[in-house]
Design a protein around this motif. Structure first.
Motif, PDB file in Angstrom:
ATOM      1  N   ASN A 287       0.990  12.816   7.291  1.00 20.11           N
ATOM      2  CA  ASN A 287       2.011  13.028   6.263  1.00 20.11           C
ATOM      3  C   ASN A 287       1.739  12.152   5.045  1.00 20.11           C
ATOM      4  OD1 ASN A 287       3.258  14.820   7.950  1.00 20.11           O
ATOM      5  ND2 ASN A 287       4.874  13.413   8.612  1.00 20.11           N
ATOM      6  N   VAL A 288       2.053  12.693   3.868  1.00 21.67           N
ATOM      7  CA  VAL A 288       1.858  11.993   2.600  1.00 21.67           C
ATOM      8  C   VAL A 288       3.202  11.865   1.897  1.00 21.67           C
ATOM      9  CG1 VAL A 288       0.691  12.048   0.354  1.00 21.67           C
ATOM     10  CG2 VAL A 288      -0.506  12.847   2.396  1.00 21.67           C
ATOM     11  N   SER A 289       3.476  10.692   1.332  1.00 22.78           N
ATOM     12  CA  SER A 289       4.759  10.437   0.684  1.00 22.78           C
ATOM     13  C   SER A 289       4.800  11.044  -0.716  1.00 22.78           C
ATOM     14  CB  SER A 289       5.010   8.930   0.595  1.00 22.78           C
ATOM     15  OG  SER A 289       4.117   8.342  -0.334  1.00 22.78           O
ATOM     16  N   SER A 290       5.968  10.935  -1.350  1.00 22.48           N
ATOM     17  CA  SER A 290       6.120  11.437  -2.715  1.00 22.48           C
ATOM     18  C   SER A 290       5.265  10.658  -3.706  1.00 22.48           C
ATOM     19  CB  SER A 290       7.599  11.356  -3.130  1.00 22.48           C
ATOM     20  OG  SER A 290       8.066  10.010  -3.052  1.00 22.48           O
ATOM     21  N   ARG A 291       4.855   9.455  -3.316  1.00 17.48           N
ATOM     22  CA  ARG A 291       3.962   8.666  -4.163  1.00 17.48           C
ATOM     23  C   ARG A 291       2.493   9.004  -3.910  1.00 17.48           C
ATOM     24  NH1 ARG A 291       5.757   4.043  -6.719  1.00 17.48           N
ATOM     25  NH2 ARG A 291       7.989   3.627  -6.554  1.00 17.48           N
TER      26      ARG A 291
ATOM     27  N   PHE B 197       0.822  -1.212   0.000  1.00 15.01           N
ATOM     28  CA  PHE B 197       0.000   0.000   0.000  1.00 15.01           C
ATOM     29  C   PHE B 197       0.852   1.257   0.000  1.00 15.01           C
ATOM     30  CE2 PHE B 197      -3.597  -2.659   1.565  1.00 15.01           C
ATOM     31  CZ  PHE B 197      -4.551  -2.213   0.659  1.00 15.01           C
ATOM     32  N   SER B 198       2.022   1.192   0.606  1.00 11.41           N
ATOM     33  CA  SER B 198       2.903   2.363   0.650  1.00 11.41           C
ATOM     34  C   SER B 198       3.509   2.674  -0.715  1.00 11.41           C
ATOM     35  CB  SER B 198       4.026   2.140   1.674  1.00 11.41           C
ATOM     36  OG  SER B 198       3.499   1.956   2.969  1.00 11.41           O
ATOM     37  N   LEU B 199       3.511   1.703  -1.627  1.00  9.73           N
ATOM     38  CA  LEU B 199       4.071   1.922  -2.961  1.00  9.73           C
ATOM     39  C   LEU B 199       3.182   2.802  -3.823  1.00  9.73           C
ATOM     40  CD1 LEU B 199       5.399  -1.666  -3.799  1.00  9.73           C
ATOM     41  CD2 LEU B 199       6.701   0.315  -2.997  1.00  9.73           C
ATOM     42  N   GLY B 200       1.872   2.757  -3.605  1.00  7.22           N
ATOM     43  CA  GLY B 200       0.966   3.557  -4.416  1.00  7.22           C
ATOM     44  C   GLY B 200      -0.413   2.948  -4.456  1.00  7.22           C
ATOM     45  N   VAL B 201      -1.430   3.805  -4.622  1.00  3.33           N
ATOM     46  CA  VAL B 201      -2.805   3.336  -4.581  1.00  3.33           C
ATOM     47  C   VAL B 201      -3.153   2.515  -5.818  1.00  3.33           C
ATOM     48  CG1 VAL B 201      -3.665   5.485  -5.619  1.00  3.33           C
ATOM     49  CG2 VAL B 201      -5.189   4.051  -4.273  1.00  3.33           C
ATOM     50  N   LYS B 202      -2.609   2.886  -6.978  1.00  2.00           N
ATOM     51  CA  LYS B 202      -2.938   2.162  -8.200  1.00  2.00           C
ATOM     52  C   LYS B 202      -2.375   0.747  -8.156  1.00  2.00           C
ATOM     53  CE  LYS B 202      -4.840   1.867 -12.237  1.00  2.00           C
ATOM     54  NZ  LYS B 202      -6.325   1.919 -12.364  1.00  2.00           N
ATOM     55  N   GLU B 203      -1.153   0.606  -7.653  1.00  2.00           N
ATOM     56  CA  GLU B 203      -0.553  -0.725  -7.538  1.00  2.00           C
ATOM     57  C   GLU B 203      -1.378  -1.614  -6.612  1.00  2.00           C
ATOM     58  OE1 GLU B 203       2.470   2.172  -8.846  1.00  2.00           O
ATOM     59  OE2 GLU B 203       0.946   2.126  -7.273  1.00  2.00           O
ATOM     60  N   SER B 204      -1.852  -1.046  -5.503  1.00  2.00           N
ATOM     61  CA  SER B 204      -2.686  -1.799  -4.571  1.00  2.00           C
ATOM     62  C   SER B 204      -4.004  -2.205  -5.225  1.00  2.00           C
ATOM     63  CB  SER B 204      -2.969  -0.958  -3.324  1.00  2.00           C
ATOM     64  OG  SER B 204      -1.776  -0.466  -2.763  1.00  2.00           O
ATOM     65  N   ALA B 205      -4.572  -1.291  -6.012  1.00  2.00           N
ATOM     66  CA  ALA B 205      -5.843  -1.575  -6.669  1.00  2.00           C
ATOM     67  C   ALA B 205      -5.696  -2.701  -7.691  1.00  2.00           C
ATOM     68  CB  ALA B 205      -6.383  -0.316  -7.344  1.00  2.00           C
ATOM     69  N   VAL B 206      -4.579  -2.743  -8.387  1.00  2.00           N
ATOM     70  CA  VAL B 206      -4.355  -3.805  -9.380  1.00  2.00           C
ATOM     71  C   VAL B 206      -4.278  -5.168  -8.695  1.00  2.00           C
ATOM     72  CG1 VAL B 206      -2.687  -4.743 -11.023  1.00  2.00           C
ATOM     73  CG2 VAL B 206      -3.248  -2.306 -11.075  1.00  2.00           C
ATOM     74  N   VAL B 207      -3.526  -5.228  -7.576  1.00  2.00           N
ATOM     75  CA  VAL B 207      -3.423  -6.491  -6.830  1.00  2.00           C
ATOM     76  C   VAL B 207      -4.795  -6.930  -6.341  1.00  2.00           C
ATOM     77  CG1 VAL B 207      -2.451  -7.585  -4.769  1.00  2.00           C
ATOM     78  CG2 VAL B 207      -1.046  -6.035  -6.144  1.00  2.00           C
ATOM     79  N   ASN B 208      -5.586  -5.987  -5.813  1.00  2.00           N
ATOM     80  CA  ASN B 208      -6.922  -6.320  -5.322  1.00  2.00           C
ATOM     81  C   ASN B 208      -7.823  -6.816  -6.451  1.00  2.00           C
ATOM     82  OD1 ASN B 208      -9.242  -6.020  -3.251  1.00  2.00           O
ATOM     83  ND2 ASN B 208      -9.915  -4.776  -4.978  1.00  2.00           N
ATOM     84  N   THR B 209      -7.743  -6.169  -7.612  1.00  2.00           N
ATOM     85  CA  THR B 209      -8.583  -6.569  -8.744  1.00  2.00           C
ATOM     86  C   THR B 209      -8.257  -7.992  -9.194  1.00  2.00           C
ATOM     87  OG1 THR B 209      -8.739  -4.269  -9.498  1.00  2.00           O
ATOM     88  CG2 THR B 209      -9.274  -5.977 -11.094  1.00  2.00           C
ATOM     89  N   VAL B 210      -6.986  -8.355  -9.185  1.00  2.00           N
ATOM     90  CA  VAL B 210      -6.588  -9.713  -9.574  1.00  2.00           C
ATOM     91  C   VAL B 210      -7.193 -10.750  -8.625  1.00  2.00           C
ATOM     92  CG1 VAL B 210      -4.639 -11.301  -9.779  1.00  2.00           C
ATOM     93  CG2 VAL B 210      -4.468  -8.990 -10.725  1.00  2.00           C
TER      94      VAL B 210
END
Length: 553
Positions: A366-370, A169-182
């Motif tokens: 706090n929000v990361s650069s991603r 989840f810390s890598l990015g919301v889109k990456e998390s969404a792709v894993v969830n969709t799979v």
């Protein structure tokens, strides 16, 4: 005590979001389905059918789905009205007041953290069952923990799984969404196979078992089954309509999870359209899945023979399709994976919203650069991992449901306040009662619905639907045990101390400007199917807000 009535203004014009709008409507539907359609679909049908509702469980799911839709419509409307991060916490802050908003957010955090720990523990247990309980057997011998508050053994697998997903989840919301969709797609594919196979091997006679045949069949069951279990009178309603309704109250919990969609207001493209459509679509998909799975199960095997813990593998063995148990195992793990992702997704976003408003420690916002709330994600992930590692969660599982149901109740209250708190700026005229006015609320503010605006989905049948939703939620909370209420009271006491000790003094809205000046926010309107008002797809609606109160005019 001014914080009791202090509301959050929606400073939409000129405000810059810290998040990246990269999610689509499909991502939200997958998130909602994955979070709601957990492993319960593989277990719940057997337990409720065998002991509570019989084959009429399909009607139990129908009643539960209708009740869930009531809450879902309230979320859908507020998600379109307030398209920002925070879900029920934000809605309550804008409509009711700060102290109630804190209580709602505090409840949601409890629900998400306990839910994350519980689902991770269930994932670990399911995987361990597939390898013949090697993990449990080894840890019980080498690292047994003998304490009422602790688990029988430290579950390193569950804790590691939570830490891993928190990192994803810390890598990015889109990456998390792709894993969830799979994982959600795999789960749906396995469920489709199970439903089709169940109907192929089904027998309608299992829905109309005569009472004398039932009595003869259950006599041959070995104790303690025939001594402790009431199998009813056979037929489609072996436990009567009362049993069907009792099953519906249990099945309602199977629809909890769709509210995670409402936390994506600042990360989805076109939130006024995507959020309400995704909530309704995910609830509909989940209902069809529960309906199909329960129908297939009760058609394959007489309800009184169902196994309460592993109903589908036993049912497939009963009809001679024993290898199908591997599809059930894969589906269960995929369902648990998507459910875990779904319950972890909104958790840091609620914490971020509360910290950004100053009600909790600022560092957590706090929000990361991603463009991800990484501090909130990792902090809550570590807490959930600790709980999954060491604590006995059985006594806390009901608290997770209570926190979500409390939020459902306040969201329904928000709808009533928005629609029925009159706006002094409007010229009120007497309007006669009409049935169509109830079923199709007007698109513009009136004396009866002064906070109504043109949005994709609006709650019909006011005030009946929100009131029914509040009644159902209250009933479900009252049914919870005394231990759950005691633990809940302790959690809320900690929250009250934290709010009045820190939040009330550091709230960024403590010195909110007072006045009646307005800002506007233009919302693209899409005419919903079967709902007013008479606008076209290209029309634009101007949404006026009072900065000091957050009320719509």
């Amino acid at each position: 005590m001014c914080s009791l009535n202090r509301k959050k203004p929606l400073e939409l014009e000129g405000e810059v979001s810290c998040f990246r709008r990269c999610l689509t409507t499909l991502d939200l539907v997958a998130l909602g389905v994955g979070s709601t359609l957990g492993a319960g679909v593989y277990v719940l049908s057997g337990e409720v059918s065998r002991e509570v509702a019989g084959p009429s469980i399909i009607l139990s799911f129908l009643v539960a789905a209708v009740a869930a839709i009531f809450a879902g419509l309230c979320y859908a409307e507020l998600g379109a009205r307030v398209p920002k991060t925070g879900s029920a916490y934000l809605y309550t802050y804008v409509v009711v007041g700060e102290v109630w908003a804190f209580a709602t957010g505090w409840n949601l955090l409890m629900s998400y953290v306990i839910g994350t720990s519980g689902v991770a523990r269930a994932w670990s247990g399911t995987f361990d069952d597939l390898i013949h309980n090697v993990i449990a057997h080894t840890l019980r011998i080498s690292l047994a923990m003998d304490s009422p508050a602790l688990a029988p053994y430290p579950d390193f697998f569950a804790a590691g799984l939570i830490i891993l997903l928190a990192g994803i989840f810390s890598l990015g919301v889109k990456e998390s969404a792709v894993v969830n969709t799979v994982f959600t797609a795999l789960n749906m594919a396995m469920l489709l196979f199970i439903i089709v196979a169940g109907f192929i091997n089904g027998d309608l006679n299992n829905w109309r078992i005569p009472e004398d045949m039932l009595r003869n069949a259950t006599i041959n069951l070995s104790p303690p089954f025939n001594d402790t279990v009431d199998y009813g009178v056979g037929g489609f309603f072996p436990f009567g309509v009362k049993g069907t309704l009792a099953g519906a109250s249990t099945c309602f919990y199977a629809f909890i999870g769709f509210d995670c969609i409402a936390t994506t207001g600042e990360e989805v493209q076109n939130p006024q359209r995507a959020i309400p459509i995704s909530i309704v679509a995910s609830l509909l998909i989940c209902f069809l899945a529960y309906l199909g799975a329960s129908a297939a199960l009760t058609l394959m095997m007489p309800y009184y023979l169902l196994d309460a813990h592993s109903p589908l593998p036993v049912a497939f063995k009963y009809v001679g399709w024993e290898p199908a148990k591997y599809a059930v195992a894969v589906g269960s793990l995929c369902a648990l994976s998507s459910s875990l992702l779904g319950v972890m997704f909104p958790m840091p976003r609620v914490l971020y919203a509360m910290a950004s408003d100053g009600l909790l420690f600022k560092t957590l916002g706090n929000v990361s650069s991603r463009q991800v709330p990484h501090v909130a994600t990792l902090s809550l992930g570590a807490l959930a991992a600790f709980m999954a590692l060491l604590l006995d969660l059985k006594a806390l599982v009901d608290m997770s449901s209570m926190g979500t149901i409390f939020a459902f109740t306040l969201v329904a209250v928000c709808i009533l306040i928005l629609r029925y708190t009159e706006d002094s700026s409007l010229e009120h005229t007497s309007q006669p009662f009409s049935l169509m006015g109830v079923l199709r609320p007007p698109s513009h503010p009136t004396a009866q619905t002064s906070k109504n605006v043109n949005i994709v989905i609006i709650v019909p049948c006011l005030p009946v639907l929100p009131v029914i939703s509040i009644f159902i939620n209250t009933y479900l909370m009252v049914q919870l045990g005394g231990e759950t209420w005691t633990a809940y009271a302790i959690w809320m006491a900690v929250g009250i101390i934290l709010y009045f000790g820190y939040g009330v003094r550091h709230s960024v809205h403590k010195q909110a400007p007072k006045g009646t000046e307005r800002v506007h926010y233009e919302v693209d309107f899409v005419t919903p199917l079967g709902l007013p008002p008479p606008l076209t797809r290209t029309d634009s609606v101007r949404w006026w807000l009072h900065p000091a109160s957050g009320a719509c005019a």
